[in-house]
Design a protein around this motif. Structure first.
Motif, PDB file in Angstrom:
ATOM      1  N   PRO A 194       0.818  -1.217   0.000  1.00 46.86           N
ATOM      2  CA  PRO A 194       0.000   0.000   0.000  1.00 46.86           C
ATOM      3  C   PRO A 194       0.855   1.273   0.000  1.00 46.86           C
ATOM      4  O   PRO A 194       0.519   2.255  -0.646  1.00 46.86           O
ATOM      5  N   TYR A 195       1.984   1.241   0.708  1.00 44.31           N
ATOM      6  CA  TYR A 195       2.879   2.397   0.735  1.00 44.31           C
ATOM      7  C   TYR A 195       3.367   2.730  -0.678  1.00 44.31           C
ATOM      8  O   TYR A 195       3.317   3.896  -1.106  1.00 44.31           O
ATOM      9  N   ASN A 196       3.851   1.727  -1.404  1.00 46.31           N
ATOM     10  CA  ASN A 196       4.347   1.974  -2.761  1.00 46.31           C
ATOM     11  C   ASN A 196       3.218   2.394  -3.706  1.00 46.31           C
ATOM     12  O   ASN A 196       3.441   3.169  -4.634  1.00 46.31           O
ATOM     13  N   ASN A 197       2.015   1.889  -3.473  1.00 42.96           N
ATOM     14  CA  ASN A 197       0.860   2.314  -4.268  1.00 42.96           C
ATOM     15  C   ASN A 197       0.608   3.813  -4.050  1.00 42.96           C
ATOM     16  O   ASN A 197       0.359   4.555  -5.004  1.00 42.96           O
ATOM     17  N   ASN A 198       0.691   4.264  -2.798  1.00 42.69           N
ATOM     18  CA  ASN A 198       0.520   5.693  -2.513  1.00 42.69           C
ATOM     19  C   ASN A 198       1.653   6.524  -3.116  1.00 42.69           C
ATOM     20  O   ASN A 198       1.419   7.632  -3.590  1.00 42.69           O
ATOM     21  N   GLN A 199       2.869   5.995  -3.101  1.00 43.56           N
ATOM     22  CA  GLN A 199       3.983   6.710  -3.736  1.00 43.56           C
ATOM     23  C   GLN A 199       3.735   6.847  -5.242  1.00 43.56           C
ATOM     24  O   GLN A 199       4.014   7.898  -5.830  1.00 43.56           O
ATOM     25  N   ASP A 200       3.189   5.786  -5.857  1.00 43.44           N
ATOM     26  CA  ASP A 200       2.812   5.862  -7.282  1.00 43.44           C
ATOM     27  C   ASP A 200       1.791   6.975  -7.490  1.00 43.44           C
ATOM     28  O   ASP A 200       1.904   7.763  -8.431  1.00 43.44           O
ATOM     29  N   ARG A 201       0.783   7.020  -6.638  1.00 41.05           N
ATOM     30  CA  ARG A 201      -0.272   8.032  -6.773  1.00 41.05           C
ATOM     31  C   ARG A 201       0.315   9.435  -6.670  1.00 41.05           C
ATOM     32  O   ARG A 201      -0.111  10.342  -7.397  1.00 41.05           O
ATOM     33  N   LYS A 202       1.290   9.638  -5.804  1.00 36.29           N
ATOM     34  CA  LYS A 202       1.941  10.946  -5.701  1.00 36.29           C
ATOM     35  C   LYS A 202       2.703  11.265  -6.984  1.00 36.29           C
ATOM     36  O   LYS A 202       2.622  12.385  -7.498  1.00 36.29           O
ATOM     37  N   ARG A 203       3.436  10.287  -7.539  1.00 31.40           N
ATOM     38  CA  ARG A 203       4.178  10.493  -8.788  1.00 31.40           C
ATOM     39  C   ARG A 203       3.251  10.795  -9.957  1.00 31.40           C
ATOM     40  O   ARG A 203       3.575  11.598 -10.824  1.00 31.40           O
ATOM     41  N   HIS A 204       2.090  10.123  -9.979  1.00 32.12           N
ATOM     42  CA  HIS A 204       1.153  10.287 -11.095  1.00 32.12           C
ATOM     43  C   HIS A 204       0.229  11.488 -10.926  1.00 32.12           C
ATOM     44  O   HIS A 204      -0.539  11.800 -11.828  1.00 32.12           O
TER      45      HIS A 204
END
Length: 183
Positions: A117-127
């Protein structure tokens, strides 16, 4: 222009009736189901044709879902999770389905992965799809108010009173831990 053939793989855990494709689509296979006739109660064969399932938008972010019927019960499932299950295997403990390009409607296997979930949120920030500030559905204050209290150097008690937030939130605002995108 050459196109690659669509590849279909079974989705594990759904009675062998459903498949996911390399284009991110879900289908139900033709099947025969034996169940009691509605008037006589006698066992009767019912023939169902195979078909593509029409996904529905499940969230404001564009995630798609379909409803699968298994053993007389309906299960609403995210298309990206079904594609991942078919092409990458079951979801590891603690992991979620992630879209590599940030497009929730792009459910091709090469755009999906199991991750934390942490990396998913990091993706959302990048996108740019991670809701911050006033765009967050739980936001109680505005960027202008936060900038104003910081500019005036208010203490936690003053911030609490002016913005109507808790002491811990006032402290996070004051020290830039919350609303960090506001100068």
């Amino acid at each position: 222009c050459s196109q690659m053939a669509e590849i279909w793989k079974p989705i594990p855990g759904y009675g062998g009736h459903y498949e996911a494709s390399s284009m991110g689509r879900i289908r139900v296979l033709p099947r025969v189901v034996v169940k009691p006739h509605s008037t006589t109660g006698e066992p009767c064969e019912f023939h169902y044709a195979g078909r593509l399932l029409n996904p529905a938008k499940r969230s404001k972010h564009g995630h798609l879902s379909v409803t699968l019927g298994v053993d007389g019960k309906d299960h609403t499932c995210s298309v990206h999770r079904l594609v991942l299950m078919a092409f990458s295997g079951p979801c590891p403990d603690g992991m979620v389905g992630c879209h590599n390009n940030g497009k929730a409607g792009d459910n091709r296997p090469e755009n999906l992965r199991w991750d934390t979930p942490y990396n998913n949120n990091q993706d959302r920030k990048r996108h740019g799809t991670y809701a911050v500030g006033e765009a967050h559905p739980m936001a109680k204050v505005t960027a202008d108010l936060v900038a104003g209290v910081r500019r005036r150097g208010l203490n936690n008690s003053q911030i609490m009173q002016e913005l109507g937030v808790s002491r811990s939130h006032a402290n996070r605002i004051r020290h830039g831990k919350s609303w960090s995108h506001i100068a």
